[in-house]
Write a protein that holds these residues in place. Structure first.
Motif, PDB file in Angstrom:
ATOM      1  N   ALA A  71      16.440 -23.740 -10.210  1.00 25.72           N
ATOM      2  CA  ALA A  71      15.444 -24.297 -11.134  1.00 25.72           C
ATOM      3  C   ALA A  71      15.384 -25.819 -11.025  1.00 25.72           C
ATOM      4  N   ARG A  72      16.519 -26.456 -10.778  1.00 31.38           N
ATOM      5  CA  ARG A  72      16.555 -27.922 -10.684  1.00 31.38           C
ATOM      6  C   ARG A  72      15.828 -28.448  -9.446  1.00 31.38           C
ATOM      7  N   LEU A  73      15.563 -27.585  -8.491  1.00 30.88           N
ATOM      8  CA  LEU A  73      14.885 -28.017  -7.271  1.00 30.88           C
ATOM      9  C   LEU A  73      13.387 -28.181  -7.455  1.00 30.88           C
ATOM     10  N   GLY A  74      12.834 -27.662  -8.568  1.00 33.72           N
ATOM     11  CA  GLY A  74      11.422 -27.872  -8.852  1.00 33.72           C
ATOM     12  C   GLY A  74      10.528 -26.661  -8.735  1.00 33.72           C
ATOM     13  N   PHE A  75      11.116 -25.465  -8.596  1.00 29.71           N
ATOM     14  CA  PHE A  75      10.298 -24.259  -8.600  1.00 29.71           C
ATOM     15  C   PHE A  75       9.640 -24.052  -9.960  1.00 29.71           C
ATOM     16  N   GLY A  76       8.436 -23.470  -9.940  1.00 32.79           N
ATOM     17  CA  GLY A  76       7.794 -23.099 -11.190  1.00 32.79           C
ATOM     18  C   GLY A  76       8.420 -21.867 -11.802  1.00 32.79           C
ATOM     19  N   PHE A  77       8.961 -20.996 -10.952  1.00 32.80           N
ATOM     20  CA  PHE A  77       9.651 -19.790 -11.424  1.00 32.80           C
ATOM     21  C   PHE A  77      10.583 -19.311 -10.323  1.00 32.80           C
ATOM     22  N   VAL A  78      11.571 -18.521 -10.703  1.00 31.06           N
ATOM     23  CA  VAL A  78      12.558 -18.008  -9.763  1.00 31.06           C
ATOM     24  C   VAL A  78      12.700 -16.512  -9.994  1.00 31.06           C
ATOM     25  N   GLU A  79      12.649 -15.738  -8.909  1.00 33.85           N
ATOM     26  CA  GLU A  79      12.837 -14.293  -9.000  1.00 33.85           C
ATOM     27  C   GLU A  79      14.176 -13.917  -8.362  1.00 33.85           C
ATOM     28  N   ALA A  80      15.080 -13.375  -9.161  1.00 40.30           N
ATOM     29  CA  ALA A  80      16.408 -12.996  -8.682  1.00 40.30           C
ATOM     30  C   ALA A  80      16.439 -11.512  -8.338  1.00 40.30           C
ATOM     31  N   GLY A  81      17.383 -11.116  -7.498  1.00 41.65           N
ATOM     32  CA  GLY A  81      17.529  -9.738  -7.055  1.00 41.65           C
ATOM     33  C   GLY A  81      17.245  -9.636  -5.564  1.00 41.65           C
ATOM     34  N   THR A  82      17.207  -8.457  -5.040  1.00 38.58           N
ATOM     35  CA  THR A  82      17.094  -7.162  -5.693  1.00 38.58           C
ATOM     36  C   THR A  82      18.466  -6.667  -6.157  1.00 38.58           C
ATOM     37  N   VAL A  83      18.507  -6.157  -7.406  1.00 38.30           N
ATOM     38  CA  VAL A  83      19.727  -5.575  -7.950  1.00 38.30           C
ATOM     39  C   VAL A  83      19.593  -4.060  -7.976  1.00 38.30           C
ATOM     40  N   THR A  84      20.699  -3.376  -7.690  1.00 34.34           N
ATOM     41  CA  THR A  84      20.754  -1.919  -7.756  1.00 34.34           C
ATOM     42  C   THR A  84      21.732  -1.516  -8.864  1.00 34.34           C
ATOM     43  N   PRO A  85      21.655  -0.280  -9.338  1.00 32.78           N
ATOM     44  CA  PRO A  85      22.546   0.110 -10.443  1.00 32.78           C
ATOM     45  C   PRO A  85      24.028  -0.122 -10.144  1.00 32.78           C
ATOM     46  N   ASN A 132      14.213  -8.633 -10.033  1.00 31.55           N
ATOM     47  CA  ASN A 132      13.720  -7.661  -9.066  1.00 31.55           C
ATOM     48  C   ASN A 132      14.719  -6.519  -8.966  1.00 31.55           C
ATOM     49  N   VAL A 133      14.248  -5.284  -9.169  1.00 27.44           N
ATOM     50  CA  VAL A 133      15.153  -4.132  -9.251  1.00 27.44           C
ATOM     51  C   VAL A 133      14.850  -3.112  -8.156  1.00 27.44           C
ATOM     52  N   GLY A 134      15.929  -2.453  -7.680  1.00 22.06           N
ATOM     53  CA  GLY A 134      15.801  -1.449  -6.633  1.00 22.06           C
ATOM     54  C   GLY A 134      16.813  -0.336  -6.825  1.00 22.06           C
ATOM     55  N   ILE A 135      16.911   0.539  -5.857  1.00 21.51           N
ATOM     56  CA  ILE A 135      17.799   1.698  -5.982  1.00 21.51           C
ATOM     57  C   ILE A 135      18.885   1.660  -4.911  1.00 21.51           C
ATOM     58  N   ASN A 136      20.002   2.309  -5.207  1.00 15.33           N
ATOM     59  CA  ASN A 136      21.087   2.412  -4.245  1.00 15.33           C
ATOM     60  C   ASN A 136      20.709   3.291  -3.065  1.00 15.33           C
ATOM     61  N   LYS A 137      21.372   3.049  -1.944  1.00 14.95           N
ATOM     62  CA  LYS A 137      21.123   3.830  -0.732  1.00 14.95           C
ATOM     63  C   LYS A 137      21.562   5.280  -0.915  1.00 14.95           C
ATOM     64  N   GLU A 138      22.648   5.477  -1.655  1.00 13.21           N
ATOM     65  CA  GLU A 138      23.183   6.820  -1.860  1.00 13.21           C
ATOM     66  C   GLU A 138      23.225   7.147  -3.355  1.00 13.21           C
ATOM     67  N   GLY A 139      22.957   8.408  -3.674  1.00 15.46           N
ATOM     68  CA  GLY A 139      23.047   8.864  -5.060  1.00 15.46           C
ATOM     69  C   GLY A 139      21.940   8.383  -5.966  1.00 15.46           C
ATOM     70  N   ALA A 140      20.828   7.943  -5.377  1.00 13.69           N
ATOM     71  CA  ALA A 140      19.741   7.396  -6.190  1.00 13.69           C
ATOM     72  C   ALA A 140      18.840   8.494  -6.744  1.00 13.69           C
ATOM     73  N   ASP A 141      18.325   8.239  -7.928  1.00 13.92           N
ATOM     74  CA  ASP A 141      17.279   9.051  -8.542  1.00 13.92           C
ATOM     75  C   ASP A 141      16.231   8.057  -9.040  1.00 13.92           C
ATOM     76  N   PRO A 142      15.191   7.785  -8.243  1.00 10.44           N
ATOM     77  CA  PRO A 142      14.246   6.726  -8.602  1.00 10.44           C
ATOM     78  C   PRO A 142      13.647   6.873  -9.996  1.00 10.44           C
ATOM     79  N   GLU A 143      13.286   8.119 -10.373  1.00  9.22           N
ATOM     80  CA  GLU A 143      12.677   8.327 -11.697  1.00  9.22           C
ATOM     81  C   GLU A 143      13.668   8.039 -12.829  1.00  9.22           C
ATOM     82  N   ARG A 144      14.940   8.125 -12.554  1.00  6.14           N
ATOM     83  CA  ARG A 144      15.969   7.766 -13.529  1.00  6.14           C
ATOM     84  C   ARG A 144      16.335   6.286 -13.434  1.00  6.14           C
ATOM     85  N   ASP A 145      16.517   5.807 -12.202  1.00  5.80           N
ATOM     86  CA  ASP A 145      17.117   4.489 -12.001  1.00  5.80           C
ATOM     87  C   ASP A 145      16.180   3.332 -12.324  1.00  5.80           C
ATOM     88  N   TYR A 146      14.927   3.423 -11.910  1.00  3.00           N
ATOM     89  CA  TYR A 146      14.024   2.295 -12.170  1.00  3.00           C
ATOM     90  C   TYR A 146      13.807   2.055 -13.661  1.00  3.00           C
TER      91      TYR A 146
END
Length: 342
Positions: A73-87, A138-152
């Protein structure tokens, strides 16, 4: 020039992932400098229920664990998007998995959603100074054991209290089967389970067919999505690529992505007919390219590869140049320019 920009030649001598990890550590420790120059008022933009000082953001993938949000944020971006995070935490694909195509000003990555998992992500989000940074998760799903309809839906509910907007990532090419979630039926199934008090965006691939893009827009509108991020990396390999690394597997980003992602953005803007908002990503490294995204229909623009190559010194040049171009075109603000060339 920002102090961190002096280190760019040194960082480029390191392998890309090592350089990236050192950059995140420096940002987290506040060692990457700051841009204290006020932004031109013409760049002020409303989005996510917030007032942004400028429309230039950092795309997801750079700060996967939200470890360096305040430093960024200190570098001057208007916004920052973090991730992708998985469960759950996951190591991602084997190294090497990040490649600089210097001759093409491009990057290929097959990181595979490497991250420390939701618990650590939430802990880091809570340390972000939301008074000073407009923050996306920003959110995503794990490579293994994912259930997109549950996880997202679960991920959206978890990050919503700590972010200004949430992005559903269904378009990375490095998680097997993920891009299949862009199909009309699967996307509708996922979105039907999501309830969020914050704006929700869907990040899509530039490799979607025209029919596929139309279907995504239809489903997004039906399910109350705020907008789309266009676009993620591409699995295409243009004939113009010169680097000997061009055949590495993974998603291609940077300069070669600018043309196709901007063309898709313009098509999406027309198809949506004002029912969705758009964030333009892919190949932006000059003020002219930032303006082209806005004219094609983007209310906001994100950087990744251009920032990786040029460092923090890119931001003040980009913002000053964009402000000048807007005035030259007779626009009073960014909003007036959105879609003017689509």
């Amino acid at each position: 020039m920002l102090p961190s920009s002096l280190l760019m030649p040194v960082m480029r001598r390191l392998d890309p992932e090592t350089a990236h990890n050192l950059t995140i550590k420096a940002l987290r420790l506040g060692l990457a400098g700051a841009d204290t120059t006020p932004d031109d008022p013409i760049l002020e933009t409303r989005a996510f229920g917030r007032t942004l000082k400028n429309p230039i953001g950092l795309a997801a993938g750079f700060d996967k664990n939200a470890a360096a949000v305040n430093g960024l944020a200190r570098l001057g971006f208007g916004f920052v998007e973090a991730g992708t995070v998985t469960p759950r935490p996951q190591p991602g694909n084997p190294r090497p998995r990040l490649f600089r195509l210097t001759e093409d000003q491009a990057v290929i990555n097959r990181m595979g959603f490497n991250n420390e998992g939701l618990a650590m992500f939430l802990e880091n989000l809570q340390q972000a100074d939301r008074r000073r940074v407009v923050l996306g998760a920003n959110v995503g799903i794990n490579k293994e054991g994912a259930d997109p309809e549950r996880d997202y839906p679960a991920l959206v509910s978890a990050v919503a209290p700590h972010a200004d907007y949430i992005t559903i990532n269904i378009s990375s090419p490095n998680t097997p089967g993920l891009r299949d979630l862009q199909s009309e039926q699967r996307l509708a199934s996922i979105l039907s389970g999501i309830s969020s008090p914050k704006p929700v965006y869907v990040k899509i691939a530039p490799d979607l067919s025209e029919d596929g893009l139309e279907a995504v827009i239809s489903v997004a509108v039906q399910h109350g999505v705020t907008g789309l991020i266009i676009s993620n990396t591409t699995i295409a390999r243009p004939d113009t690529l010169k680097s000997p690394l061009k055949r590495e597997a993974g998603g291609l980003s940077g300069a070669p992505l600018f043309g196709p992602s901007t063309a898709m953005l313009a098509r999406a803007y027309k198809l949506a007919g004002g029912r969705l908002l758009f964030i333009g990503a892919g190949g932006v490294s000059t003020p002219e390219q930032a303006l082209a995204k806005i004219l094609a229909g983007a209310s906001l623009v994100q950087l990744y590869s251009g920032f990786a190559y040029q460092g923090p010194a890119l931001l003040p040049r980009l913002k000053a140049g964009l402000a000048a171009l807007l005035r030259q075109r007779g626009f009073a603000n960014v909003a007036q320019a959105v879609g003017a060339g689509a």
